[in-house]
Design an enzyme around this catalytic site. Structure first.
Site, mmCIF file in Angstrom:
data_model
loop_
_atom_site.group_PDB
_atom_site.id
_atom_site.type_symbol
_atom_site.label_atom_id
_atom_site.label_comp_id
_atom_site.label_asym_id
_atom_site.label_seq_id
_atom_site.Cartn_x
_atom_site.Cartn_y
_atom_site.Cartn_z
ATOM 1 N N CYS A 115 0.824 -1.230 0.000
ATOM 2 C CA CYS A 115 0.000 0.000 0.000
ATOM 3 C C CYS A 115 0.847 1.266 0.000
ATOM 4 C CB CYS A 115 -0.935 0.016 1.202
ATOM 5 S SG CYS A 115 -2.059 -1.378 1.209
ATOM 6 N N HIS A 262 -3.664 7.090 1.503
ATOM 7 C CA HIS A 262 -3.926 5.792 0.880
ATOM 8 C C HIS A 262 -5.330 5.368 1.284
ATOM 9 C CE1 HIS A 262 -4.135 1.624 0.096
ATOM 10 N NE2 HIS A 262 -3.960 1.264 1.346
ATOM 11 N N ASN A 292 -10.198 -0.446 -1.776
ATOM 12 C CA ASN A 292 -8.770 -0.247 -1.524
ATOM 13 C C ASN A 292 -8.005 -0.861 -2.696
ATOM 14 O OD1 ASN A 292 -6.102 -0.646 -0.708
ATOM 15 N ND2 ASN A 292 -6.647 -1.033 1.425
HETATM 16 N N1 ACO Z 1 -19.365 -8.844 6.476
HETATM 17 C C1 ACO Z 1 -19.998 -9.114 7.623
HETATM 18 N N2 ACO Z 1 -19.363 -9.454 8.751
HETATM 19 C C2 ACO Z 1 -18.031 -9.489 8.725
HETATM 20 C C3 ACO Z 1 -17.305 -9.198 7.561
HETATM 21 C C4 ACO Z 1 -18.017 -8.871 6.405
HETATM 22 N N3 ACO Z 1 -17.430 -8.572 5.241
HETATM 23 N N4 ACO Z 1 -15.991 -9.319 7.849
HETATM 24 C C5 ACO Z 1 -15.891 -9.659 9.128
HETATM 25 N N5 ACO Z 1 -17.122 -9.781 9.658
HETATM 26 C C6 ACO Z 1 -17.495 -10.135 11.020
HETATM 27 C C7 ACO Z 1 -16.461 -10.992 11.703
HETATM 28 O O1 ACO Z 1 -16.626 -12.346 11.377
HETATM 29 C C8 ACO Z 1 -16.747 -10.711 13.156
HETATM 30 O O2 ACO Z 1 -17.832 -11.496 13.561
HETATM 31 P P1 ACO Z 1 -17.884 -12.122 15.035
HETATM 32 O O3 ACO Z 1 -17.890 -10.954 15.967
HETATM 33 O O4 ACO Z 1 -19.152 -12.896 15.024
HETATM 34 O O5 ACO Z 1 -16.655 -12.949 15.168
HETATM 35 C C9 ACO Z 1 -17.187 -9.264 13.157
HETATM 36 O O6 ACO Z 1 -17.574 -8.964 11.818
HETATM 37 C C10 ACO Z 1 -16.113 -8.323 13.572
HETATM 38 O O7 ACO Z 1 -14.903 -8.709 12.895
HETATM 39 P P2 ACO Z 1 -13.632 -7.860 12.971
HETATM 40 O O8 ACO Z 1 -12.588 -8.455 12.101
HETATM 41 O O9 ACO Z 1 -13.297 -7.643 14.400
HETATM 42 O O10 ACO Z 1 -14.200 -6.538 12.325
HETATM 43 P P3 ACO Z 1 -13.654 -5.111 12.417
HETATM 44 O O11 ACO Z 1 -14.623 -4.253 13.084
HETATM 45 O O12 ACO Z 1 -12.251 -5.074 12.882
HETATM 46 O O13 ACO Z 1 -13.645 -4.739 10.889
HETATM 47 C C11 ACO Z 1 -12.039 -4.532 9.154
HETATM 48 C C12 ACO Z 1 -12.859 -5.490 9.981
HETATM 49 C C13 ACO Z 1 -12.995 -3.690 8.312
HETATM 50 C C14 ACO Z 1 -11.121 -5.321 8.242
HETATM 51 C C15 ACO Z 1 -11.252 -3.645 10.121
HETATM 52 O O14 ACO Z 1 -10.532 -4.414 11.032
HETATM 53 C C16 ACO Z 1 -10.314 -2.753 9.413
HETATM 54 O O15 ACO Z 1 -10.694 -1.849 8.714
HETATM 55 N N6 ACO Z 1 -9.030 -2.961 9.616
HETATM 56 C C17 ACO Z 1 -8.020 -2.103 9.014
HETATM 57 C C18 ACO Z 1 -7.397 -2.820 7.993
HETATM 58 C C19 ACO Z 1 -7.533 -2.178 6.667
HETATM 59 O O16 ACO Z 1 -8.066 -1.125 6.459
HETATM 60 N N7 ACO Z 1 -6.986 -2.862 5.765
HETATM 61 C C20 ACO Z 1 -6.972 -2.406 4.455
HETATM 62 C C21 ACO Z 1 -5.828 -3.025 3.793
HETATM 63 S S1 ACO Z 1 -4.392 -2.672 4.605
HETATM 64 C C22 ACO Z 1 -3.999 -1.257 4.092
HETATM 65 O O17 ACO Z 1 -4.368 -0.827 3.056
HETATM 66 C C23 ACO Z 1 -3.156 -0.533 5.008
#
Ligand code: ACO
Length: 335
Positions: A115, A262, A292
């Site tokens: 990224c 980004h 992304n």
């Molecule tokens: N749809 C529905 N539910 C989902 C999905 C989805 N697509 N994905 C995960 N869940 C569920 C999980 O299974 C979990 O369920 P549970 O509580 O029953 O176990 C619940 O949602 C919460 O999961 P988390 O992984 O804790 O969700 P979080 O709130 O952290 O959101 C996310 C996930 C969006 C990936 C978040 O962690 C995030 O934005 N992280 C930053 C990473 C990022 O932005 N990466 C981009 C690429 S890296 C970069 O570019 C730098």
């Protein structure tokens, strides 16, 4: 020493739009969940047979950037290609773009910083231009990553976020040292390399070994992301590196004309915006339309901001990135 500046910008995204409703048909997810957690409404995915690869999309974006810069491909001294999804394991995609542009010979280098790839590539171009070694440099960020995502419920925390596309800029020697790239700030820390990674196959476990094992539980060939861990680090590092850029240039945060973060996740961008108390007009986001796009996200956003007239002569532009590695960086540009 010369400053470098951007004189042409271009972008290309595949025509195929994949909405959150489309994903709901394949994955146990919802439009509400995706929008609330990531800000993404739709993204572009290549379709098999549509001719789009990382290199061909990069070529299309580059052609636009070159036309706007009024630079002929043969006038380029260097091509820098940032991608984590090169067409082949080797060679890199930079040489493929070079051939598509019809350039008989010029150095073409791939930059593997995920990224943060485009920020690293701009900083690298800047250094070559600064020393006078090269004058005209094509800098690309391009990704075709949709084909490698786990499009089942198992991969939903990653697969809903990412999209395909390409952006490119032409950089050249600035007429004076008060404009162009004023400072670049690059960082890496491999301690958390595996928290956002794709590790299979690798040099300890080659494709033929994975195939021989034929283990249905093995999903090491899909990207892995520890979402919350990445989120926390991203917010900290984005803020640190933007502050570093402000300190180096002496710019006040109110003077930032536009911050192009980004496009990792809208919530990350919003937290960074709040931290620096920037207005909506000072931060450019388009993740809702493209998801992304990793190394392509900043050049696509930069191109759109420029096309919308948000970047004009005199604008103070900040590019900031965080990504797998972990890697992070910022570029301060006086347009
Ligand atoms: N749809 C529905 N539910 C989902 C999905 C989805 N697509 N994905 C995960 N869940 C569920 C999980 O299974 C979990 O369920 P549970 O509580 O029953 O176990 C619940 O949602 C919460 O999961 P988390 O992984 O804790 O969700 P979080 O709130 O952290 O959101 C996310 C996930 C969006 C990936 C978040 O962690 C995030 O934005 N992280 C930053 C990473 C990022 O932005 N990466 C981009 C690429 S890296 C970069 O570019 C730098």
């Amino acid at each position: 020493m010369y400053n470098s500046k951007i004189i042409g910008l271009g972008k290309y995204v595949p025509e195929n739009i994949v909405t959150n409703a489309d994903l709901e048909k394949k994955i146990d997810t919802s439009d509400a969940w995706i929008q609330e957690r990531t800000g993404v409404k739709e993204r572009r995915h290549v379709v098999k047979g549509d001719g789009n690869t990382t290199a061909t999309m990069a070529y299309k974006a580059s052609k636009i950037a070159l036309e706007r810069a009024q630079i002929k491909p043969e006038e380029l001294d260097l091509i820098l290609m940032a991608t984590l999804s090169p067409d082949y394991y080797f060679p890199g995609s930079g040489v493929l773009v070079q051939t598509l542009l019809g350039i008989a010979e010029c150095p073409a280098m791939d930059i593997r910083m995920q990224c943060s790839g485009f920020v690293y590539a701009v900083a690298t171009a800047d250094q070559f231009i600064k020393t006078g070694m090269y004058k005209n440099v094509l800098v690309i960020g391009a990704e075709q990553q949709s084909g490698g995502l786990d499009m089942t419920t198992r991969g939903r925390n990653i697969s809903v976020i990412f999209g395909d596309g390409a952006g490119a800029v032409v950089m050249t020697r600035a007429e004076n040292n008060s404009v162009g790239v004023l400072s670049s700030h690059l960082h890496s820390d491999g301690e958390h390399a595996k928290e956002l990674s794709l590790i299979g196959p690798n040099t300890n476990r080659w494709v033929h070994e994975i195939m021989a094992e034929n283990d249905p539980e093995d999903i090491s060939y899909y990207p892995y992301m520890n979402g919350q861990f990445v989120f926390k680090h991203a917010i900290t590092r984005f803020a640190e590196v933007i502050q570093e850029g402000l300190d180096a240039t002496g710019w006040k945060k109110e003077e930032i004309g536009i911050l192009i973060p980004h496009q990792a996740n809208l919530r990350i961008a919003q937290m960074v915006q709040r931290k620096f108390q920037l207005s909506d007009a000072q931060v450019f986001n388009n993740i809702e339309r493209y998801g992304n796009t990793t190394a392509a996200s900043i050049p696509i956003a930069l191109t759109e901001a420029w096309e919308e007239g948000k970047i004009v002569s005199g604008t103070k532009v900040v590019l900031a990135a965080f990504g797998s590695g972990f890697t992070w960086g910022a570029i301060m540009i006086q347009w």
